[in-house]
Design a protein around this motif. Structure first.
Motif, short mmCIF file in Angstrom:
data_model
loop_
_atom_site.label_atom_id
_atom_site.label_comp_id
_atom_site.label_asym_id
_atom_site.label_seq_id
_atom_site.Cartn_x
_atom_site.Cartn_y
_atom_site.Cartn_z
N SER A 19 0.92 -1.46 -0.26
CA SER A 19 0.17 -0.27 -0.23
C SER A 19 0.77 1.07 -0.10
CB SER A 19 -0.46 -0.11 1.36
OG SER A 19 -2.02 -0.81 1.00
N GLU A 20 1.92 1.16 0.58
CA GLU A 20 2.72 2.52 1.06
C GLU A 20 3.48 2.78 -0.47
OE1 GLU A 20 4.32 2.89 5.83
OE2 GLU A 20 5.21 0.84 4.33
N LEU A 21 3.71 1.51 -1.26
CA LEU A 21 4.37 1.35 -2.23
C LEU A 21 3.90 2.55 -3.26
CD1 LEU A 21 6.75 1.56 -4.42
CD2 LEU A 21 6.58 -1.07 -3.98
N GLY A 22 2.03 1.95 -3.39
CA GLY A 22 1.10 2.04 -3.84
C GLY A 22 0.81 3.52 -4.31
N ALA A 23 0.66 3.77 -2.95
CA ALA A 23 0.33 5.47 -2.51
C ALA A 23 2.27 6.24 -3.22
CB ALA A 23 1.05 5.66 -1.14
N SER A 28 -2.81 1.48 -6.75
CA SER A 28 -3.01 0.70 -5.63
C SER A 28 -2.37 -0.54 -5.12
CB SER A 28 -4.75 0.09 -6.73
OG SER A 28 -4.41 -0.72 -7.11
N GLN A 29 -2.90 -0.85 -4.22
CA GLN A 29 -1.83 -2.24 -3.44
C GLN A 29 -2.30 -3.18 -4.29
OE1 GLN A 29 -3.90 -4.49 -1.96
NE2 GLN A 29 -1.90 -6.38 -2.07
N SER A 30 -3.62 -3.52 -4.52
CA SER A 30 -3.92 -4.58 -5.93
C SER A 30 -3.06 -4.87 -7.22
CB SER A 30 -4.87 -4.92 -6.36
OG SER A 30 -6.30 -3.69 -7.12
N GLU A 36 4.09 -8.14 -8.63
CA GLU A 36 4.94 -8.95 -7.29
C GLU A 36 4.89 -10.54 -7.90
OE1 GLU A 36 4.80 -8.32 -3.64
OE2 GLU A 36 5.61 -5.71 -3.27
N ARG A 37 3.30 -10.83 -8.35
CA ARG A 37 3.50 -11.79 -8.80
C ARG A 37 3.54 -12.36 -9.92
NH1 ARG A 37 -2.06 -10.03 -5.37
NH2 ARG A 37 -2.92 -10.55 -7.69
N ASP A 38 4.04 -11.34 -10.47
CA ASP A 38 3.94 -11.79 -12.02
C ASP A 38 2.77 -11.94 -13.11
OD1 ASP A 38 6.46 -11.06 -12.43
OD2 ASP A 38 7.72 -12.89 -11.22
N ASP A 39 1.46 -11.23 -12.10
CA ASP A 39 0.45 -11.54 -13.33
C ASP A 39 0.32 -10.50 -14.42
OD1 ASP A 39 -0.21 -13.57 -11.34
OD2 ASP A 39 -1.54 -11.84 -10.28
#
Length: 107
Positions: A19-23, A28-30, A36-39
């Motif tokens: 969440s912090e990185l997203g901000a 978004s956190q998602s 990170e999941r390489d999706d």
């Protein structure tokens, strides 16, 4: 993929939550979780931006391709563990003898 591992490693080194990185990135956190999941694979420029947001820098360089060790690696992969160990010991003994000869010629 490599990008997901890089993003997670950078985030953890920076002590940030997703969440912090997203901000910091306006994401978004998602979105961070998907990277990170390489999706989802971010572009190279986005990846560098993410790394910078963690206070790090992603550097890379190009160098001439060198396959000079491929034959040696392939030969070693065909050896058993015992054969690799015996080969290593033979190389050590060779270098020890060579060093002794060098010392005796100096002395």
């Amino acid at each position: 993929m490599v990008s997901g591992n890089l993003i997670k490693e950078a985030r953890l080194r920076a002590g940030l939550t997703q969440s912090e990185l997203g901000a910091r990135l306006g994401k978004s956190q998602s979105a961070i979780a998907r990277w990170e999941r390489d999706d989802v694979s971010p572009s190279l420029e986005t990846l560098r931006e993410v790394i910078r947001a963690c206070g790090l820098d992603l550097t890379f360089f190009m160098s001439k391709y060198d396959d000079s060790n491929v034959t040696i690696i392939d030969q070693n992969l065909r050896m058993t563990t015992a054969e690799r160990f015996a080969d290593l010991m033979a190389r050590i003994r060779f270098h020890e003898r060579r060093e002794q000869q060098t010392r005796s010629h100096r002395g």
